[in-house]
Design a protein around this motif. Structure first.
Motif, PDB file in Angstrom:
ATOM      1  N   GLU A  60       0.823  -1.205   0.000  1.00 54.30           N
ATOM      2  CA  GLU A  60       0.000   0.000   0.000  1.00 54.30           C
ATOM      3  C   GLU A  60       0.857   1.254   0.000  1.00 54.30           C
ATOM      4  O   GLU A  60       1.905   1.305   0.626  1.00 54.30           O
ATOM      5  CB  GLU A  60      -0.892   0.044   1.248  1.00 54.30           C
ATOM      6  N   LEU A  61       0.356   2.249  -0.714  1.00 56.40           N
ATOM      7  CA  LEU A  61       0.936   3.586  -0.637  1.00 56.40           C
ATOM      8  C   LEU A  61       0.609   4.156   0.739  1.00 56.40           C
ATOM      9  O   LEU A  61      -0.455   3.873   1.297  1.00 56.40           O
ATOM     10  CB  LEU A  61       0.347   4.471  -1.733  1.00 56.40           C
ATOM     11  N   HIS A  62       1.511   4.948   1.301  1.00 57.93           N
ATOM     12  CA  HIS A  62       1.312   5.559   2.611  1.00 57.93           C
ATOM     13  C   HIS A  62       1.070   7.052   2.437  1.00 57.93           C
ATOM     14  O   HIS A  62       1.810   7.709   1.716  1.00 57.93           O
ATOM     15  CB  HIS A  62       2.551   5.366   3.492  1.00 57.93           C
ATOM     16  N   PRO A  63       0.030   7.585   3.103  1.00 53.29           N
ATOM     17  CA  PRO A  63      -0.195   9.034   3.010  1.00 53.29           C
ATOM     18  C   PRO A  63       0.930   9.790   3.706  1.00 53.29           C
ATOM     19  O   PRO A  63       1.427   9.373   4.747  1.00 53.29           O
ATOM     20  CB  PRO A  63      -1.533   9.247   3.720  1.00 53.29           C
ATOM     21  N   GLY A  64       1.332  10.894   3.101  1.00 52.04           N
ATOM     22  CA  GLY A  64       2.396  11.714   3.663  1.00 52.04           C
ATOM     23  C   GLY A  64       1.851  12.949   4.355  1.00 52.04           C
ATOM     24  O   GLY A  64       0.679  13.296   4.204  1.00 52.04           O
ATOM     25  N   ALA A  65       2.702  13.632   5.076  1.00 53.14           N
ATOM     26  CA  ALA A  65       2.315  14.810   5.851  1.00 53.14           C
ATOM     27  C   ALA A  65       1.873  15.973   4.973  1.00 53.14           C
ATOM     28  O   ALA A  65       1.104  16.825   5.399  1.00 53.14           O
ATOM     29  CB  ALA A  65       3.469  15.245   6.747  1.00 53.14           C
ATOM     30  N   GLN A  66       2.354  16.016   3.719  1.00 56.17           N
ATOM     31  CA  GLN A  66       2.017  17.143   2.854  1.00 56.17           C
ATOM     32  C   GLN A  66       0.923  16.805   1.849  1.00 56.17           C
ATOM     33  O   GLN A  66       0.708  17.544   0.891  1.00 56.17           O
ATOM     34  CB  GLN A  66       3.274  17.625   2.132  1.00 56.17           C
ATOM     35  N   GLY A  67       0.252  15.683   2.030  1.00 53.24           N
ATOM     36  CA  GLY A  67      -0.887  15.357   1.180  1.00 53.24           C
ATOM     37  C   GLY A  67      -0.599  14.418   0.033  1.00 53.24           C
ATOM     38  O   GLY A  67      -1.509  14.036  -0.693  1.00 53.24           O
TER      39      GLY A  67
ATOM     40  N   PRO B 243      -4.544   2.849  -0.330  1.00 53.46           N
ATOM     41  CA  PRO B 243      -5.140   2.321   0.896  1.00 53.46           C
ATOM     42  C   PRO B 243      -6.664   2.434   0.844  1.00 53.46           C
ATOM     43  O   PRO B 243      -7.200   3.441   0.355  1.00 53.46           O
ATOM     44  CB  PRO B 243      -4.554   3.203   1.996  1.00 53.46           C
ATOM     45  N   ALA B 244      -7.352   1.415   1.318  1.00 49.12           N
ATOM     46  CA  ALA B 244      -8.822   1.401   1.294  1.00 49.12           C
ATOM     47  C   ALA B 244      -9.397   2.590   2.051  1.00 49.12           C
ATOM     48  O   ALA B 244     -10.420   3.150   1.656  1.00 49.12           O
ATOM     49  CB  ALA B 244      -9.343   0.090   1.882  1.00 49.12           C
ATOM     50  N   SER B 245      -8.731   3.018   3.118  1.00 50.36           N
ATOM     51  CA  SER B 245      -9.242   4.122   3.932  1.00 50.36           C
ATOM     52  C   SER B 245      -9.154   5.478   3.237  1.00 50.36           C
ATOM     53  O   SER B 245      -9.766   6.435   3.679  1.00 50.36           O
ATOM     54  CB  SER B 245      -8.472   4.182   5.252  1.00 50.36           C
ATOM     55  N   ASN B 246      -8.395   5.560   2.158  1.00 52.09           N
ATOM     56  CA  ASN B 246      -8.178   6.836   1.482  1.00 52.09           C
ATOM     57  C   ASN B 246      -8.155   6.638  -0.035  1.00 52.09           C
ATOM     58  O   ASN B 246      -7.458   7.356  -0.743  1.00 52.09           O
ATOM     59  CB  ASN B 246      -6.838   7.409   1.974  1.00 52.09           C
ATOM     60  N   GLN B 247      -8.904   5.646  -0.503  1.00 51.74           N
ATOM     61  CA  GLN B 247      -8.802   5.213  -1.885  1.00 51.74           C
ATOM     62  C   GLN B 247      -9.181   6.284  -2.910  1.00 51.74           C
ATOM     63  O   GLN B 247      -8.457   6.489  -3.884  1.00 51.74           O
ATOM     64  CB  GLN B 247      -9.647   3.966  -2.131  1.00 51.74           C
ATOM     65  N   ALA B 248     -10.277   6.983  -2.717  1.00 50.84           N
ATOM     66  CA  ALA B 248     -10.721   7.964  -3.716  1.00 50.84           C
ATOM     67  C   ALA B 248      -9.688   9.077  -3.901  1.00 50.84           C
ATOM     68  O   ALA B 248      -9.334   9.421  -5.031  1.00 50.84           O
ATOM     69  CB  ALA B 248     -12.074   8.549  -3.324  1.00 50.84           C
ATOM     70  N   PHE B 249      -9.192   9.626  -2.798  1.00 51.12           N
ATOM     71  CA  PHE B 249      -8.206  10.700  -2.905  1.00 51.12           C
ATOM     72  C   PHE B 249      -6.909  10.170  -3.506  1.00 51.12           C
ATOM     73  O   PHE B 249      -6.313  10.799  -4.383  1.00 51.12           O
ATOM     74  CB  PHE B 249      -7.937  11.346  -1.538  1.00 51.12           C
ATOM     75  N   CYS B 250      -6.458   9.012  -3.042  1.00 56.04           N
ATOM     76  CA  CYS B 250      -5.231   8.418  -3.556  1.00 56.04           C
ATOM     77  C   CYS B 250      -5.325   8.220  -5.071  1.00 56.04           C
ATOM     78  O   CYS B 250      -4.417   8.591  -5.812  1.00 56.04           O
ATOM     79  CB  CYS B 250      -4.962   7.082  -2.856  1.00 56.04           C
ATOM     80  N   GLU B 251      -6.417   7.647  -5.540  1.00 55.80           N
ATOM     81  CA  GLU B 251      -6.571   7.435  -6.971  1.00 55.80           C
ATOM     82  C   GLU B 251      -6.612   8.745  -7.748  1.00 55.80           C
ATOM     83  O   GLU B 251      -6.142   8.823  -8.870  1.00 55.80           O
ATOM     84  CB  GLU B 251      -7.802   6.582  -7.254  1.00 55.80           C
TER      85      GLU B 251
ATOM     86  N   GLU C  66      15.625   3.014   9.884  1.00 52.79           N
ATOM     87  CA  GLU C  66      14.241   3.413   9.611  1.00 52.79           C
ATOM     88  C   GLU C  66      13.991   3.244   8.121  1.00 52.79           C
ATOM     89  O   GLU C  66      14.926   3.319   7.322  1.00 52.79           O
ATOM     90  CB  GLU C  66      14.012   4.878  10.003  1.00 52.79           C
ATOM     91  N   PRO C  67      12.753   3.077   7.732  1.00 49.71           N
ATOM     92  CA  PRO C  67      12.475   3.006   6.292  1.00 49.71           C
ATOM     93  C   PRO C  67      12.840   4.308   5.590  1.00 49.71           C
ATOM     94  O   PRO C  67      12.743   5.389   6.151  1.00 49.71           O
ATOM     95  CB  PRO C  67      10.958   2.775   6.236  1.00 49.71           C
ATOM     96  N   VAL C  68      13.283   4.173   4.362  1.00 51.64           N
ATOM     97  CA  VAL C  68      13.570   5.312   3.490  1.00 51.64           C
ATOM     98  C   VAL C  68      12.262   5.655   2.798  1.00 51.64           C
ATOM     99  O   VAL C  68      11.625   4.792   2.193  1.00 51.64           O
ATOM    100  CB  VAL C  68      14.662   4.935   2.462  1.00 51.64           C
ATOM    101  N   THR C  69      11.842   6.894   2.902  1.00 47.48           N
ATOM    102  CA  THR C  69      10.587   7.322   2.280  1.00 47.48           C
ATOM    103  C   THR C  69      10.849   7.668   0.814  1.00 47.48           C
ATOM    104  O   THR C  69      11.642   8.558   0.522  1.00 47.48           O
ATOM    105  CB  THR C  69      10.025   8.553   3.018  1.00 47.48           C
ATOM    106  N   ILE C  70      10.187   6.940  -0.072  1.00 51.42           N
ATOM    107  CA  ILE C  70      10.307   7.223  -1.502  1.00 51.42           C
ATOM    108  C   ILE C  70       8.981   7.820  -1.965  1.00 51.42           C
ATOM    109  O   ILE C  70       7.941   7.171  -1.942  1.00 51.42           O
ATOM    110  CB  ILE C  70      10.669   5.961  -2.312  1.00 51.42           C
ATOM    111  N   PHE C  71       9.044   9.080  -2.358  1.00 52.73           N
ATOM    112  CA  PHE C  71       7.862   9.823  -2.797  1.00 52.73           C
ATOM    113  C   PHE C  71       7.353   9.250  -4.123  1.00 52.73           C
ATOM    114  O   PHE C  71       8.128   9.018  -5.046  1.00 52.73           O
ATOM    115  CB  PHE C  71       8.223  11.302  -2.970  1.00 52.73           C
ATOM    116  N   MET C  72       6.038   9.029  -4.213  1.00 54.65           N
ATOM    117  CA  MET C  72       5.457   8.450  -5.422  1.00 54.65           C
ATOM    118  C   MET C  72       4.402   9.325  -6.091  1.00 54.65           C
ATOM    119  O   MET C  72       4.294   9.323  -7.306  1.00 54.65           O
ATOM    120  CB  MET C  72       4.836   7.081  -5.096  1.00 54.65           C
TER     121      MET C  72
END
Length: 180
Positions: free
Chosen positions: A61-68, A167-175, A121-127
């Protein structure tokens, strides 16, 4: 009414399209890596609470970031080698057509205590958001990671593939921002 239409048209025309990341010229790093194949693995964390290395899964899953936007957490593991001041570069391409969707680099002091070194820690790769016409959600992506010594010598290279999902919890915005 006419002025409202004119202003709307001007605003739409003024919004530039964001192009895909530019391809870099060849970095000049060539030849075979100094370290043996398999000395580096690309993975992710087992859970958000515990940053424990797990090989890259078939999908994540893609992870939401602090800047949207959305990103993926990636971890690196190197076995049997030490290198202070190493540069670790990533390039992420869409597997079906090779379109570059993310690139970046970070510096690490690789110290293989006990035989292996793993990012703490995981390396955050912006997508995403992605450029217009470039989708990453629901796409198979190839992550290519290279480790380079300060003098430009290629130490190792690893690749991993995964399919990114919203992520199912944020699917519409993510898409809306991850499906170019």
């Amino acid at each position: 009414m006419r002025s409202l239409l004119l202003v709307s048209a001007l605003v739409l025309c003024a919004c530039p399209e964001r192009p895909p990341p530019e391809e870099e010229a060849d970095s000049g790093i060539s030849g075979d890596p100094l370290w043996a194949d398999g000395s580096m693995e690309v993975g992710t964390q087992v859970s958000d609470l515990v940053p424990t290395f797990e090989p890259m899964p078939a999908s994540m899953e893609l992870h939401p970031g602090a800047q949207g936007g959305f990103h993926v957490p990636v971890m690196y593991r190197i076995t049997g080698h030490t290198q202070a001041g190493a540069t670790v570069e990533h390039r992420v391409r869409r597997s079906r057509d090779g379109v570059l969707v993310s690139r970046g680099s970070r510096a690490f002091d690789i110290a293989a205590d006990g035989g292996s070194w793993t990012t703490e820690e995981p390396v955050t790769i912006f997508m995403c958001p992605t450029p217009v016409g470039v989708s990453v959600a629901g796409e198979d992506l190839t992550f290519e990671i290279t480790v380079i010594r300060g003098n430009g010598v290629l130490l190792t290279r690893a690749t991993a593939k995964t399919r990114l999902l919203c992520p199912a919890s944020n699917q519409a915005f993510c898409e809306s921002i991850c499906k170019g």
